[in-house]
Design an enzyme around this catalytic site. Structure first.
Site, PDB file in Angstrom:
ATOM      1  CE  LYS A 124      -2.146  -1.002   3.885  1.00  0.00           C
ATOM      2  NZ  LYS A 124      -1.509  -2.269   4.272  1.00  0.00           N
ATOM      3  NE  ARG A 176      -4.159  -1.069  10.429  1.00  0.00           N
ATOM      4  CZ  ARG A 176      -3.130  -0.453   9.833  1.00  0.00           C
ATOM      5  NH1 ARG A 176      -3.260   0.742   9.339  1.00  0.00           N
ATOM      6  NH2 ARG A 176      -1.981  -1.062   9.717  1.00  0.00           N
ATOM      7  NE  ARG A 227       7.399  -2.774   5.976  1.00  0.00           N
ATOM      8  CZ  ARG A 227       6.093  -2.621   5.890  1.00  0.00           C
ATOM      9  NH1 ARG A 227       5.488  -2.660   4.709  1.00  0.00           N
ATOM     10  NH2 ARG A 227       5.368  -2.443   6.979  1.00  0.00           N
ATOM     11  NE  ARG A 235       6.235   0.241  10.106  1.00  0.00           N
ATOM     12  CZ  ARG A 235       5.026   0.101   9.582  1.00  0.00           C
ATOM     13  NH1 ARG A 235       4.764   0.549   8.355  1.00  0.00           N
ATOM     14  NH2 ARG A 235       4.067  -0.490  10.259  1.00  0.00           N
TER      15      ARG A 235
HETATM   16  P1  AMP Z   1       0.860   0.891   9.167  1.00  0.00           P
HETATM   17  O1  AMP Z   1       1.976   1.845   8.929  1.00  0.00           O
HETATM   18  O2  AMP Z   1      -0.377   1.221   8.382  1.00  0.00           O
HETATM   19  O3  AMP Z   1       1.281  -0.549   9.042  1.00  0.00           O
HETATM   20  O4  AMP Z   1       0.452   1.084  10.706  1.00  0.00           O
HETATM   21  C1  AMP Z   1       1.354   0.829  11.761  1.00  0.00           C
HETATM   22  C2  AMP Z   1       0.608   0.728  13.080  1.00  0.00           C
HETATM   23  O5  AMP Z   1      -0.036   1.979  13.354  1.00  0.00           O
HETATM   24  C3  AMP Z   1      -0.500  -0.307  13.120  1.00  0.00           C
HETATM   25  O6  AMP Z   1      -0.016  -1.614  13.432  1.00  0.00           O
HETATM   26  C4  AMP Z   1      -1.396   0.256  14.214  1.00  0.00           C
HETATM   27  O7  AMP Z   1      -0.844   0.029  15.493  1.00  0.00           O
HETATM   28  C5  AMP Z   1      -1.320   1.750  13.956  1.00  0.00           C
HETATM   29  N1  AMP Z   1      -2.351   2.210  12.991  1.00  0.00           N
HETATM   30  C6  AMP Z   1      -2.153   2.757  11.747  1.00  0.00           C
HETATM   31  N2  AMP Z   1      -3.324   3.079  11.161  1.00  0.00           N
HETATM   32  C7  AMP Z   1      -4.290   2.720  12.047  1.00  0.00           C
HETATM   33  C8  AMP Z   1      -5.706   2.770  12.026  1.00  0.00           C
HETATM   34  N3  AMP Z   1      -6.380   3.234  10.951  1.00  0.00           N
HETATM   35  N4  AMP Z   1      -6.375   2.313  13.122  1.00  0.00           N
HETATM   36  C9  AMP Z   1      -5.728   1.850  14.197  1.00  0.00           C
HETATM   37  N5  AMP Z   1      -4.391   1.741  14.284  1.00  0.00           N
HETATM   38  C10 AMP Z   1      -3.673   2.178  13.225  1.00  0.00           C
END
Ligand code: AMP
Length: 216
Positions: free
Chosen positions: A13, A88, A127, A161
């Site tokens: 994404k 989400r 990554r 990360r």
């Molecule tokens: P991502 O970068 O999208 O993989 O998000 C990393 C982390 O941020 C996730 O594992 C969640 O802990 C938190 N996070 C990101 N977006 C959301 C969301 N829309 N709702 C809840 N937690 C989120």
């Protein structure tokens, strides 16, 4: 044009959203990036989110919807946005409907990147990004052309990360399966869902997404 990119962690994404930014001038709205920035800046939201994110759990709907709502009020999103990592949960999908209606915006497509979950752990744990410009790399699929030097900006600093480890990835996958995948039916009756093969190479996936965006 406003779209949602949906798919499990590691589906691509973020990679595809940043290509759409470069190629079409759309704006990537990654709630994960917003939360990581809040954690780094040690804001009250960041302090609440830090441990939740480290475990791979979801941050509360209220917090995430709040930061997204503020971001949607900025001028640049009028160029068209790509939601990456939001909604989400079903509650977030409903909140998004309300937010967009209140702001006079609408969604054009929900693009689901369809991937084989077994391949995702390798994608995620390999990554890393340039610490200076954010360019994405991968231990197997995309190393810098000159070892240790960012192709884009020449920096020698890279970062990974903290939640991209095998154990946390399993929790994040489970969160996707149980809470995020079930929101797809929310968009089906609206005729918004398009499926794209996310297992193809980066260029091919981006061509498929482009075809969806150019279809009408
Ligand atoms: P991502 O970068 O999208 O993989 O998000 C990393 C982390 O941020 C996730 O594992 C969640 O802990 C938190 N996070 C990101 N977006 C959301 C969301 N829309 N709702 C809840 N937690 C989120």
């Amino acid at each position: 044009m406003n779209i949602i990119l949906l798919g499990p962690p590691g589906a691509g994404k973020g990679t595809q959203a940043s290509q759409l930014e470069d190629e079409r001038g759309m704006v990537q709205l990654s709630t994960g990036d917003m939360l990581r920035a809040a954690v780094a800046a040690e804001t009250p939201v960041g302090l609440q989110a830090k441990d939740v994110m480290a475990r791979g759990d979801l941050v509360s709907d209220e917090i995430v919807t709040g930061i997204l709502s503020d971001r949607l009020d900025e001028d640049d999103v009028k160029q068209g946005f790509i939601l990456d990592g939001y909604p989400r949960t079903e509650a977030q999908a409903h909140s998004l409907d309300t937010l967009l209606a209140a702001k006079g915006m609408k969604l054009d497509h929900v693009i689901e990147l369809v991937v084989d979950e077994d391949a995702l752990v390798e994608r995620i744990t390999g990554r890393f990004t340039c610490a200076n410009c954010g360019e994405g790399y991968h231990d197997t699929f995309k190393l810098p052309k000159v070892e240790g030097v960012c192709d884009e900006c020449g920096s020698a600093e890279f970062k990974r990360r903290p939640d991209d480890n095998a154990e946390t990835v399993r929790t994040r996958m489970e969160e996707y399966r149980t809470k995020t995948a079930p929101i797809i039916p929310h968009y089906e009756p609206k005729g918004l869902v398009r499926r794209v093969d996310g297992m193809a190479n980066i260029e091919a996936v981006s061509v498929s997404i482009g075809a969806v965006l150019d279809a009408e």
